[in-house]
Scaffold this motif. Sequence first.
Motif, short mmCIF file in Angstrom:
data_model
loop_
_atom_site.label_atom_id
_atom_site.label_comp_id
_atom_site.label_asym_id
_atom_site.label_seq_id
_atom_site.Cartn_x
_atom_site.Cartn_y
_atom_site.Cartn_z
N ARG A 9 0.84 -1.19 0.00
CA ARG A 9 0.00 0.00 0.00
C ARG A 9 0.88 1.25 0.00
N ARG A 10 0.26 2.37 -0.27
CA ARG A 10 0.98 3.63 -0.31
C ARG A 10 1.56 3.96 1.07
N SER A 11 2.75 4.51 1.07
CA SER A 11 3.37 4.99 2.29
C SER A 11 2.65 6.25 2.76
N GLU A 12 2.77 6.54 4.08
CA GLU A 12 2.27 7.81 4.59
C GLU A 12 2.97 8.99 3.93
N HIS A 13 4.19 8.76 3.48
CA HIS A 13 4.94 9.83 2.81
C HIS A 13 4.29 10.23 1.48
N ALA A 14 3.50 9.36 0.90
CA ALA A 14 2.85 9.67 -0.38
C ALA A 14 1.82 10.78 -0.25
N THR A 15 1.36 11.04 0.99
CA THR A 15 0.42 12.14 1.23
C THR A 15 1.05 13.22 2.12
N SER A 55 2.17 12.92 5.02
CA SER A 55 1.59 12.76 6.35
C SER A 55 2.56 12.11 7.34
N ALA A 56 3.84 12.12 7.02
CA ALA A 56 4.85 11.56 7.92
C ALA A 56 6.16 12.32 7.74
N LEU A 57 6.89 12.46 8.84
CA LEU A 57 8.19 13.12 8.82
C LEU A 57 9.23 12.17 9.37
N ASP A 58 10.38 12.07 8.69
CA ASP A 58 11.48 11.24 9.15
C ASP A 58 12.54 12.11 9.83
N VAL A 59 12.68 11.95 11.13
CA VAL A 59 13.59 12.79 11.93
C VAL A 59 14.87 12.03 12.21
N ALA A 60 16.01 12.64 11.84
CA ALA A 60 17.30 11.96 11.96
C ALA A 60 18.13 12.40 13.15
N ARG A 70 -1.00 8.12 10.22
CA ARG A 70 -1.84 6.95 9.99
C ARG A 70 -1.91 6.10 11.25
N GLY A 71 -3.05 5.45 11.45
CA GLY A 71 -3.19 4.55 12.59
C GLY A 71 -3.67 5.28 13.83
N VAL A 72 -3.76 4.52 14.91
CA VAL A 72 -4.26 5.07 16.17
C VAL A 72 -3.14 5.19 17.20
N SER A 73 -2.40 4.12 17.42
CA SER A 73 -1.32 4.18 18.40
C SER A 73 -0.34 3.04 18.14
N PHE A 74 0.31 3.10 16.98
CA PHE A 74 1.30 2.08 16.63
C PHE A 74 2.67 2.66 16.97
#
Length: 232
Positions: free
Chosen positions: A155-161, A163-168, A226-230
């Motif tokens: 399925r599409r990643s959250e990044h496709a919308t 809706s997610a940030l990758d913090v380094a 995405r999701g509730v509490s993963f």
Amino acid sequence: MKPSWSTMFCLLAIAVGVAFDKGGWQIPREWNPFAPLAIEDPVTPMTRWKLKRLAGDREACLAALETAPAISFTPLDDYTPTAGCPLTNVVRLSSTQVAFSSSFVASCPLALAWTMYEQHELQPLAERLLGSRVSSVQHYGSFACRNIYHRENARRSEHATASALDVAGFRFENGRAISVLDDWDDVGTQGEFLHQAKAGACHYFGTTLGPDYNAAHANHFHLGMRGVSFCR
């Protein structure tokens, strides 16, 4: 499928909110499912539910974002930067109380979740544990038109919308720097900061992933809506 305890709690809270609303009673805004969300609101079990609801309410989400201190963002019209990945209800986030390694496009709820997380969790943790506030955040971006792990049938990643940030990593006002890749396994305060920072993010983001989840996240935290509490 039996509903989770968190889902049942939110439904109960909504029912209570309706009862209070119809009865003319007052309940704290952070517990009222129908009260507008503001950055200074303390986190409650209703917080993530309110954030999710704002995905479909652009004006309310922008109004909530305007309550953030020291924020610089630009609302964007809906557009399709890459075929197959349309973006709706998005902003370009330039800075908050921290500087970012680069500005990035984010769904409005993601920008709002980050700002609340930063104010209520990240900065108090930095001051308490390291004696210095976070001054800047290194990230790997938010938008990428792809499936999860680039798999063809996934399925599409959250990044496709966006809706997610990758913090380094994080840099602090005293000049100290901490990175997920180098310091996650540190047995001192740097490792403790990262572990607590990730745990705190779970209160605001639907999906929070780090190095303990899999090798793909060895060098960053994935903070997504995405999701509730993963939280892994």
